[in-house]
Design an enzyme around this catalytic site. Structure first.
Site, mmCIF file in Angstrom:
data_model
loop_
_atom_site.group_PDB
_atom_site.id
_atom_site.type_symbol
_atom_site.label_atom_id
_atom_site.label_comp_id
_atom_site.label_asym_id
_atom_site.label_seq_id
_atom_site.Cartn_x
_atom_site.Cartn_y
_atom_site.Cartn_z
ATOM 1 N N TYR A 123 1.655 11.141 -3.597
ATOM 2 C CA TYR A 123 1.947 11.602 -4.959
ATOM 3 C C TYR A 123 1.777 13.116 -5.074
ATOM 4 O O TYR A 123 1.361 13.631 -6.100
ATOM 5 C CB TYR A 123 1.068 10.862 -5.990
ATOM 6 C CG TYR A 123 1.203 9.358 -5.870
ATOM 7 C CD1 TYR A 123 2.358 8.725 -6.333
ATOM 8 C CD2 TYR A 123 0.227 8.582 -5.253
ATOM 9 C CE1 TYR A 123 2.515 7.353 -6.193
ATOM 10 C CE2 TYR A 123 0.371 7.208 -5.107
ATOM 11 C CZ TYR A 123 1.518 6.601 -5.583
ATOM 12 O OH TYR A 123 1.678 5.248 -5.445
ATOM 13 N N CYS A 172 3.317 29.123 -15.781
ATOM 14 C CA CYS A 172 2.887 29.626 -17.088
ATOM 15 C C CYS A 172 2.474 28.497 -18.015
ATOM 16 O O CYS A 172 3.153 28.180 -18.991
ATOM 17 C CB CYS A 172 3.999 30.454 -17.712
ATOM 18 S SG CYS A 172 4.405 31.844 -16.674
ATOM 19 N N GLU A 173 1.390 27.851 -17.665
ATOM 20 C CA GLU A 173 0.775 26.786 -18.459
ATOM 21 C C GLU A 173 -0.716 26.872 -18.186
ATOM 22 O O GLU A 173 -1.112 26.991 -17.025
ATOM 23 C CB GLU A 173 1.224 25.386 -17.989
ATOM 24 C CG GLU A 173 2.696 25.089 -18.060
ATOM 25 C CD GLU A 173 3.162 24.703 -19.456
ATOM 26 O OE1 GLU A 173 2.320 24.477 -20.343
ATOM 27 O OE2 GLU A 173 4.394 24.664 -19.649
ATOM 28 N N PRO A 214 0.821 -1.218 0.000
ATOM 29 C CA PRO A 214 0.000 0.000 0.000
ATOM 30 C C PRO A 214 0.852 1.263 0.000
ATOM 31 O O PRO A 214 1.847 1.345 0.728
ATOM 32 C CB PRO A 214 -0.784 -0.114 1.308
ATOM 33 C CG PRO A 214 0.095 -0.917 2.206
ATOM 34 C CD PRO A 214 0.850 -1.873 1.324
ATOM 35 N N GLY A 215 0.490 2.217 -0.830
ATOM 36 C CA GLY A 215 1.176 3.508 -0.839
ATOM 37 C C GLY A 215 0.190 4.604 -0.482
ATOM 38 O O GLY A 215 0.107 5.066 0.660
ATOM 39 N N ARG A 251 -0.865 16.256 -9.789
ATOM 40 C CA ARG A 251 -1.929 15.289 -10.110
ATOM 41 C C ARG A 251 -3.101 15.869 -10.907
ATOM 42 O O ARG A 251 -3.535 15.247 -11.875
ATOM 43 C CB ARG A 251 -2.425 14.602 -8.831
ATOM 44 C CG ARG A 251 -1.420 13.581 -8.278
ATOM 45 C CD ARG A 251 -1.868 12.932 -6.970
ATOM 46 N NE ARG A 251 -3.286 12.755 -6.863
ATOM 47 C CZ ARG A 251 -3.998 11.797 -7.471
ATOM 48 N NH1 ARG A 251 -3.391 10.891 -8.200
ATOM 49 N NH2 ARG A 251 -5.295 11.734 -7.324
HETATM 50 C C1 LIG Z 1 2.839 2.480 -7.272
HETATM 51 C C2 LIG Z 1 2.934 1.090 -6.840
HETATM 52 C C3 LIG Z 1 2.367 0.686 -5.617
HETATM 53 C C4 LIG Z 1 1.565 1.598 -4.738
HETATM 54 O O1 LIG Z 1 0.360 1.959 -5.332
HETATM 55 P P1 LIG Z 1 -0.723 2.781 -4.482
HETATM 56 O O2 LIG Z 1 -1.788 3.065 -5.471
HETATM 57 O O3 LIG Z 1 -0.048 4.015 -4.001
HETATM 58 O O4 LIG Z 1 -1.145 1.899 -3.366
HETATM 59 C C5 LIG Z 1 2.568 -0.620 -5.223
HETATM 60 N N1 LIG Z 1 3.270 -1.507 -5.980
HETATM 61 C C6 LIG Z 1 3.809 -1.146 -7.169
HETATM 62 C C7 LIG Z 1 4.557 -2.147 -7.955
HETATM 63 C C8 LIG Z 1 3.648 0.143 -7.650
HETATM 64 O O5 LIG Z 1 4.165 0.493 -8.833
#
Ligand SMILES: *Cc1c(COP(=O)(O)O)cnc(C)c1O
Length: 417
Positions: A371, A343-344, A274-275, A312
């Site tokens: 992100y 400037c975009e 998880p990120g 994003r």
């Molecule tokens: C980016 C990524 C994650 C994390 O994704 P989330 O959407 O932030 O949970 C996990 N594994 C891999 C291989 C990734 O490229």
């Protein structure tokens, strides 16, 4: 419990008002709630018993202090570059706890990872496997690897999936996987320990994850019939967060569903990566309204954070809620585009928002913890914001605001006398 909320009309992070953070550290500013990050981590951990592991995806937010926080929770890490491995080590993590993903790992990165004793390299192609064999042989070590396969879960029924289908640059198609596993099994300096997948990001229901997991367990069975015993299965990340007002992903349902599937495989350790789900809702990007402007029938709030600070919206048309930091100002609701200074035309944070704003007011972009800073740049020679971590009634600078000297570091004039 949410650690970012209104208290007496003032947006507050833990025990500190966001306006005070802006006053103390200036804007634009990234602020993160330590206890929200920990709560998010524990939400996964409580349903995820040993020996199964959680590897935080560093690219979501790679600040050293946040990695340090997660090291203290016993986290493993998922990285996508040699630089991210250096960060993990710098924050006190061990290479053993790290899985290394990414489609184009260089020889230098592979060498560094193997020298440090990386836990696992997630191999994304047959060619990369050969490269790892060469590097491991030259170092005289065994490289622990997992092969990333695409479970090809049905995108029609699960529209959020972006990386788990047949036609994309990530991983090896399920149909082509068997010979690559055979090859890995036979190579002299490869220790084949697992298989992995990552079916995409921002997935909002357990269904596609569990479909993918079933296919991965099926692969484990097929490999076993070929005499190849895996010891781990890494099911990636991609757990969605609710930027908009939709039903959140039920993490408990997903994790207990996975553990159910895993019952018949007691020799398999499961990994998740998880990120976003750990850091997104713990972060705010705080910005000041420099000007209000009306042209034709449109109104703009021109703010001091731009696409270089938060990419994003510009990159993916991502929607982030934007709120006024104080509810007790006297201005009236306006329909505005919240746009930045770069400037975009594509430099915006949100279109057509109903906001109660006046010049000089503070706004907060929510769910900016993932992100956000990690995708920031210096485009337009803009110094990147400071990052602060809030813990109760204390706040800590975990990255200083950049200066002009930071920006030109490494640049050279041709003539200097
Ligand atoms: C980016 C990524 C994650 C994390 O994704 P989330 O959407 O932030 O949970 C996990 N594994 C891999 C291989 C990734 O490229």
């Amino acid at each position: 419990m949410m650690h970012i909320d209104f208290y007496q009309q003032q947006l507050t992070m833990e025990r500190i008002s966001v306006a005070d953070l802006a006053k103390q550290y200036g804007t634009p500013l990234y602020a993160y709630s330590k206890n929200q990050i920990l709560a998010n981590w524990h939400r996964f951990q409580q349903y995820w018993p040993n020996p199964h592991r959680l590897c935080y995806a560093v690219k979501a937010n790679s600040n050293l202090a946040i990695l340090e926080l997660l090291v203290a929770q016993g986290a493993g890490f998922d990285i996508v570059s040699g630089g991210e491995l250096k960060r993990v080590l710098h924050a006190g993590g061990s290479a053993k706890s790290v899985v290394f993903s990414g489609v184009a790992k260089s020889t230098e990165e592979l060498t560094y990872a193997l020298e440090q004793g990386i836990g696992c390299i997630n191999v994304e192609s047959a060619a990369e496997l050969e490269r790892i064999q060469e590097v491991a042989k030259s170092l005289n070590v065994m490289a622990p690897v997992s092969l990333r396969v695409n479970p090809d879960v049905d995108a029609k029924t699960h529209p959020y999936i972006a990386t788990g289908m047949k036609a994309n640059k990530f991983g090896i198609a399920m149909d082509d996987a068997m010979p690559v596993f055979q090859r890995a099994h036979n190579l002299s300096h490869i220790s084949l320990i697992g298989a992995d997948c990552h079916i995409g990001s921002q997935i909002m229901s357990a269904g596609p994850f569990l479909d993918a997991a079933k296919r991965m367990f099926h692969l484990v069975d097929n490999l076993q019939q070929q005499g190849i015993e895996l010891t781990h299965l890494d099911l990636g990340g991609g757990f969605g967060v609710t930027y908009e007002d939709v039903e959140p992903l039920d993490i408990q349902q997903y994790l207990t569903g996975l553990l159910d599937l895993a019952k018949e495989y007691p020799h398999i350790t499961l990994l998740l990566e998880p990120g976003r789900a750990i850091v997104a809702d713990a972060g705010l990007l705080i910005t000041k309204v420099e000007y209000l402007k009306h042209s034709n029938d449109k109104s703009f709030a021109l703010v001091d954070a731009g696409m270089n600070d938060m990419l994003r919206p510009s990159l993916y048309q991502a929607w982030h809620e934007i709120i006024a930091v104080s509810k007790d100002n006297n201005s009236t609701d306006k329909l505005v585009d919240v746009v930045g200074p770069v400037c975009e035309t594509g430099c915006f944070l949100g279109h057509a928002r109903h906001l109660n704003v006046a010049q000089g007011d503070l706004l907060a972009i929510k769910y900016a913890g993932a992100y956000g800073f990690t995708m920031s740049s210096n485009y337009n020679t803009r110094a990147r914001p400071a990052e602060v971590l809030v813990d109760g009634n204390e706040s800590f600078v975990i990255r200083e605001r950049e200066t002009f000297d930071d920006l030109i570091r490494g640049e050279r004039l041709l003539q200097r006398d």
